[in-house]
Scaffold this motif. Structure first.
Motif, PDB file in Angstrom:
ATOM      1  N   MET A   1      52.481  41.469  16.214  1.00 39.24           N
ATOM      2  CA  MET A   1      52.412  41.874  17.622  1.00 39.24           C
ATOM      3  C   MET A   1      53.528  41.190  18.403  1.00 39.24           C
ATOM      4  N   LEU A   2      54.229  41.952  19.212  1.00 36.82           N
ATOM      5  CA  LEU A   2      55.282  41.396  20.063  1.00 36.82           C
ATOM      6  C   LEU A   2      54.935  41.714  21.514  1.00 36.82           C
ATOM      7  N   THR A   3      54.752  40.658  22.308  1.00 37.67           N
ATOM      8  CA  THR A   3      54.411  40.826  23.718  1.00 37.67           C
ATOM      9  C   THR A   3      55.561  40.321  24.582  1.00 37.67           C
ATOM     10  N   PHE A   4      56.067  41.191  25.434  1.00 33.29           N
ATOM     11  CA  PHE A   4      57.121  40.837  26.376  1.00 33.29           C
ATOM     12  C   PHE A   4      56.458  40.312  27.649  1.00 33.29           C
ATOM     13  N   ILE A   5      56.852  39.100  28.074  1.00 27.61           N
ATOM     14  CA  ILE A   5      56.198  38.472  29.221  1.00 27.61           C
ATOM     15  C   ILE A   5      57.234  38.064  30.258  1.00 27.61           C
ATOM     16  N   GLY A   6      57.061  38.557  31.482  1.00 30.55           N
ATOM     17  CA  GLY A   6      57.915  38.156  32.590  1.00 30.55           C
ATOM     18  C   GLY A   6      57.430  36.852  33.194  1.00 30.55           C
ATOM     19  N   LEU A   7      58.357  35.935  33.429  1.00 32.02           N
ATOM     20  CA  LEU A   7      58.012  34.601  33.934  1.00 32.02           C
ATOM     21  C   LEU A   7      58.121  34.476  35.443  1.00 32.02           C
ATOM     22  N   GLY A   8      58.575  35.535  36.121  1.00 33.95           N
ATOM     23  CA  GLY A   8      58.743  35.433  37.560  1.00 33.95           C
ATOM     24  C   GLY A   8      60.124  34.944  37.937  1.00 33.95           C
ATOM     25  N   LEU A   9      60.233  34.407  39.137  1.00 33.00           N
ATOM     26  CA  LEU A   9      61.548  34.212  39.743  1.00 33.00           C
ATOM     27  C   LEU A   9      62.139  32.806  39.656  1.00 33.00           C
ATOM     28  N   TYR A  10      61.301  31.767  39.714  1.00 35.79           N
ATOM     29  CA  TYR A  10      61.927  30.465  39.960  1.00 35.79           C
ATOM     30  C   TYR A  10      61.445  29.318  39.069  1.00 35.79           C
ATOM     31  N   ASP A  11      60.131  29.109  38.945  1.00 33.21           N
ATOM     32  CA  ASP A  11      59.669  27.956  38.173  1.00 33.21           C
ATOM     33  C   ASP A  11      58.486  28.314  37.291  1.00 33.21           C
ATOM     34  N   LYS A  12      57.938  27.300  36.609  1.00 31.97           N
ATOM     35  CA  LYS A  12      56.904  27.544  35.604  1.00 31.97           C
ATOM     36  C   LYS A  12      55.631  28.128  36.204  1.00 31.97           C
ATOM     37  N   ASN A  13      55.396  27.901  37.491  1.00 28.04           N
ATOM     38  CA  ASN A  13      54.162  28.347  38.122  1.00 28.04           C
ATOM     39  C   ASN A  13      54.179  29.817  38.528  1.00 28.04           C
ATOM     40  N   ASP A  14      55.309  30.493  38.374  1.00 31.27           N
ATOM     41  CA  ASP A  14      55.399  31.899  38.776  1.00 31.27           C
ATOM     42  C   ASP A  14      54.716  32.843  37.789  1.00 31.27           C
ATOM     43  N   ILE A  15      54.426  32.397  36.602  1.00 33.73           N
ATOM     44  CA  ILE A  15      53.843  33.278  35.597  1.00 33.73           C
ATOM     45  C   ILE A  15      52.411  33.656  35.979  1.00 33.73           C
ATOM     46  N   SER A  16      51.971  34.846  35.556  1.00 34.83           N
ATOM     47  CA  SER A  16      50.595  35.261  35.805  1.00 34.83           C
ATOM     48  C   SER A  16      49.646  34.505  34.865  1.00 34.83           C
ATOM     49  N   GLU A  17      48.380  34.440  35.245  1.00 33.66           N
ATOM     50  CA  GLU A  17      47.384  33.816  34.376  1.00 33.66           C
ATOM     51  C   GLU A  17      47.272  34.578  33.051  1.00 33.66           C
ATOM     52  N   LYS A  18      47.394  35.880  33.107  1.00 33.74           N
ATOM     53  CA  LYS A  18      47.347  36.687  31.890  1.00 33.74           C
ATOM     54  C   LYS A  18      48.499  36.321  30.959  1.00 33.74           C
ATOM     55  N   GLY A  19      49.704  36.217  31.541  1.00 35.55           N
ATOM     56  CA  GLY A  19      50.859  35.854  30.725  1.00 35.55           C
ATOM     57  C   GLY A  19      50.703  34.481  30.107  1.00 35.55           C
ATOM     58  N   LEU A  20      50.209  33.517  30.890  1.00 33.71           N
ATOM     59  CA  LEU A  20      50.030  32.153  30.386  1.00 33.71           C
ATOM     60  C   LEU A  20      49.026  32.116  29.241  1.00 33.71           C
ATOM     61  N   SER A  21      47.940  32.870  29.360  1.00 35.73           N
ATOM     62  CA  SER A  21      46.936  32.873  28.292  1.00 35.73           C
ATOM     63  C   SER A  21      47.502  33.460  27.002  1.00 35.73           C
ATOM     64  N   PHE A  22      48.358  34.483  27.119  1.00 32.51           N
ATOM     65  CA  PHE A  22      48.982  35.062  25.933  1.00 32.51           C
ATOM     66  C   PHE A  22      49.926  34.066  25.268  1.00 32.51           C
ATOM     67  N   ILE A  23      50.674  33.318  26.076  1.00 32.33           N
ATOM     68  CA  ILE A  23      51.595  32.328  25.511  1.00 32.33           C
ATOM     69  C   ILE A  23      50.825  31.254  24.763  1.00 32.33           C
ATOM     70  N   ARG A  24      49.783  30.747  25.360  1.00 31.98           N
ATOM     71  CA  ARG A  24      49.039  29.636  24.752  1.00 31.98           C
ATOM     72  C   ARG A  24      48.300  30.046  23.487  1.00 31.98           C
ATOM     73  N   SER A  25      48.069  31.331  23.301  1.00 33.36           N
ATOM     74  CA  SER A  25      47.396  31.792  22.082  1.00 33.36           C
ATOM     75  C   SER A  25      48.383  32.344  21.052  1.00 33.36           C
ATOM     76  N   ALA A  26      49.685  32.300  21.365  1.00 34.69           N
ATOM     77  CA  ALA A  26      50.687  32.902  20.479  1.00 34.69           C
ATOM     78  C   ALA A  26      50.985  32.000  19.283  1.00 34.69           C
ATOM     79  N   ASP A  27      51.410  32.647  18.197  1.00 34.71           N
ATOM     80  CA  ASP A  27      51.880  31.916  17.025  1.00 34.71           C
ATOM     81  C   ASP A  27      53.344  31.499  17.171  1.00 34.71           C
TER      82      ASP A  27
END
Length: 250
Positions: free
Chosen positions: A1-27
């Motif tokens: 599975m390949l998931t493309f995730i947008g991080l937003g505009l400026y810093d680490k806090n711009d990511i959505s909660e959905k995106g963050l959960s996918f990152i933390r569960s990724a291999d």
């Protein structure tokens, strides 16, 4: 599975909660670092925030040699991170096609993009933008004028132009440099650009937005990157009022 995730505009806090959960569960976590950058953070800070190692990819890794990335996606949950929104860049659309050709499932988690941010910061209406363009750093024996052609075509249709500014090997084109290069192109073609809008650090706590002539903006200090330009077409009354109130237009 390949998931493309947008991080937003400026810093680490711009990511959505959905995106963050996918990152933390990724291999596997890959971050592209060539179309744009999150200037308010570092890769080390992202790794600590995600609780995952992050591998940085540059243009050749994605466009010419994506094999390792796709192999990881074929074996397990893999995320591909980029600043802004993943599919603003056609490079990433090509990567999704390559994954599909190999039978790899894909998904997209969108992030905030400068494409929409410039509308909120400048007050220009999103439906009144035409084709965008990019201003590259000049190279020896190569100095394209195609950005000016795009601007001229849009202005003939009374449309605004979003102008991306080049990023190369840790060098970030400033709004001042971009205006200078566009003015050089304009002189060669004997045309006039009456108004520019310079925007710096969209998405940060202290973005800078200024509207004015080339002479007025070239003397300004927009501060650290990233910068972007807009060349407006014909302004609606509300757009002009917004620029006067929030961007110093006289």
């Amino acid at each position: 599975m390949l998931t493309f995730i947008g991080l937003g505009l400026y810093d680490k806090n711009d990511i959505s909660e959905k995106g963050l959960s996918f990152i933390r569960s990724a291999d596997h976590v890959f971050l592209e670092g060539y179309t744009s950058r999150l200037m308010g953070t570092t890769r080390e800070e992202l790794e600590a925030f995600y609780q995952k190692p992050v591998r940085l990819l540059m243009r050749a890794d994605v466009e010419q040699h994506p094999g390792e990335l796709l192999d990881c996606a074929a074996r397990g949950n893999t995320v591909f991170l980029c600043a802004g929104d993943p599919m603003v860049s056609t490079t990433h659309a090509d990567l999704r096609i390559r994954a599909a050709d190999r039978g790899i499932p894909t998904a997209i988690i969108h992030g905030s993009s400068v494409v929409s941010a410039v509308c909120g910061l400048s007050g220009l209406q999103n439906y009144r933008f035409g084709k965008s363009c990019s201003v590259p750093f000049p190279q020896a024996h190569w100095s394209p004028t195609s950005p000016l052609d795009v601007i001229a075509e849009n202005r003939a249709l009374r449309l605004h132009t979003l102008v991306y500014l080049d990023i190369q090997d840790g060098r970030y084109m400033t709004a001042n440099e971009g205006i200078g290069l566009l003015e050089g192109m304009a002189r060669k073609k004997q045309v006039t650009i009456p108004l520019y809008i310079g925007i710096a650090r969209a998405g940060s706590d202290a973005p800078v937005v200024r509207a004015g002539t080339a002479d007025a903006l070239c003397s300004m200090d927009f501060g650290p990157p990233l910068h972007v330009l807009v060349v407006p077409g014909e302004l609606h009354d509300m757009e002009r009022q917004y620029l006067e109130r929030f961007a110093g237009l006289c």
